[in-house]
Motif scaffolding. Sequence first.
Motif, PDB file in Angstrom:
ATOM      1  N   GLU A  64       0.839  -1.214   0.000  1.00  0.00           N
ATOM      2  CA  GLU A  64       0.000   0.000   0.000  1.00  0.00           C
ATOM      3  C   GLU A  64       0.870   1.260   0.000  1.00  0.00           C
ATOM      4  N   LEU A  65       1.981   1.215   0.724  1.00  0.00           N
ATOM      5  CA  LEU A  65       2.908   2.342   0.765  1.00  0.00           C
ATOM      6  C   LEU A  65       3.480   2.613  -0.633  1.00  0.00           C
ATOM      7  N   THR A  66       3.868   1.554  -1.329  1.00  0.00           N
ATOM      8  CA  THR A  66       4.398   1.703  -2.684  1.00  0.00           C
ATOM      9  C   THR A  66       3.347   2.327  -3.595  1.00  0.00           C
ATOM     10  N   ASP A  67       2.120   1.825  -3.514  1.00  0.00           N
ATOM     11  CA  ASP A  67       1.016   2.361  -4.313  1.00  0.00           C
ATOM     12  C   ASP A  67       0.794   3.844  -3.983  1.00  0.00           C
ATOM     13  N   VAL A  91       5.750 -10.486  -4.477  1.00  0.00           N
ATOM     14  CA  VAL A  91       6.864  -9.975  -5.274  1.00  0.00           C
ATOM     15  C   VAL A  91       6.345  -9.311  -6.549  1.00  0.00           C
ATOM     16  N   VAL A  92       5.435  -9.975  -7.244  1.00  0.00           N
ATOM     17  CA  VAL A  92       4.871  -9.423  -8.476  1.00  0.00           C
ATOM     18  C   VAL A  92       4.114  -8.128  -8.194  1.00  0.00           C
ATOM     19  N   SER A  93       3.281  -8.118  -7.154  1.00  0.00           N
ATOM     20  CA  SER A  93       2.541  -6.894  -6.786  1.00  0.00           C
ATOM     21  C   SER A  93       3.498  -5.743  -6.494  1.00  0.00           C
ATOM     22  N   ALA A  94       4.548  -6.033  -5.741  1.00  0.00           N
ATOM     23  CA  ALA A  94       5.522  -5.007  -5.376  1.00  0.00           C
ATOM     24  C   ALA A  94       6.146  -4.375  -6.617  1.00  0.00           C
ATOM     25  N   GLU A  96       5.021  -4.546  -9.795  1.00  0.00           N
ATOM     26  CA  GLU A  96       4.010  -3.914 -10.662  1.00  0.00           C
ATOM     27  C   GLU A  96       3.647  -2.519 -10.168  1.00  0.00           C
ATOM     28  N   LEU A  97       3.662  -2.325  -8.852  1.00  0.00           N
ATOM     29  CA  LEU A  97       3.322  -1.010  -8.304  1.00  0.00           C
ATOM     30  C   LEU A  97       4.496  -0.033  -8.325  1.00  0.00           C
ATOM     31  N   GLY A  98       5.690  -0.522  -8.645  1.00  0.00           N
ATOM     32  CA  GLY A  98       6.820   0.390  -8.788  1.00  0.00           C
ATOM     33  C   GLY A  98       7.922   0.250  -7.766  1.00  0.00           C
ATOM     34  N   ALA A  99       7.930  -0.828  -6.977  1.00  0.00           N
ATOM     35  CA  ALA A  99       9.045  -1.041  -6.041  1.00  0.00           C
ATOM     36  C   ALA A  99      10.324  -1.217  -6.860  1.00  0.00           C
ATOM     37  N   ASN A 100      11.443  -0.742  -6.327  1.00  0.00           N
ATOM     38  CA  ASN A 100      12.715  -0.846  -7.019  1.00  0.00           C
ATOM     39  C   ASN A 100      13.427  -2.164  -6.748  1.00  0.00           C
ATOM     40  N   ASP A 101      13.184  -2.730  -5.563  1.00  0.00           N
ATOM     41  CA  ASP A 101      13.883  -3.963  -5.193  1.00  0.00           C
ATOM     42  C   ASP A 101      13.061  -4.697  -4.148  1.00  0.00           C
ATOM     43  N   PHE A 102      13.382  -5.973  -3.962  1.00  0.00           N
ATOM     44  CA  PHE A 102      12.680  -6.827  -3.005  1.00  0.00           C
ATOM     45  C   PHE A 102      13.702  -7.768  -2.383  1.00  0.00           C
TER      46      PHE A 102
END
Length: 124
Positions: A64-67, A91-94, A96-102
């Motif tokens: 939610e923070l990434t979104d 991982v995919v959601s992260a 797709e919403l624009g996270a740079n790394d996981f």
Amino acid sequence: MDSKSLILAEDDVMLASLLKYRLEKEGFSVTLCQDGKKVKEELEAQLPDLIVSDIMMPYFSGIELTDYLRNQLNSQIPIILISAASNDENVVSAFELGANDFISKPVSPSELLVRVKRELIRKR
């Protein structure tokens, strides 16, 4: 290098303390937030150079923070998400919403440090 400011959002107190110590030892200014509500408050006060956030947090998840950052604040602040729940869906959601790394838990402080530095170099 100027001191870079980071928000570290992690509700596990022991892990948060360990990561904060390691990042500060390298010269980063770290604001520790133990839930998503505190992260939003910090973002309203000042935007950091990078955010490291656990996915599963009270009030406001890392997803939610990434979104929120990408779609409401329209911010390109680098975001590194960490989680013990490293299933494909998270991982995919992260990403797709624009996270740079996981990073999957358990998190190595040295690995996190390398990834933080890499994202800050890319941001320049």
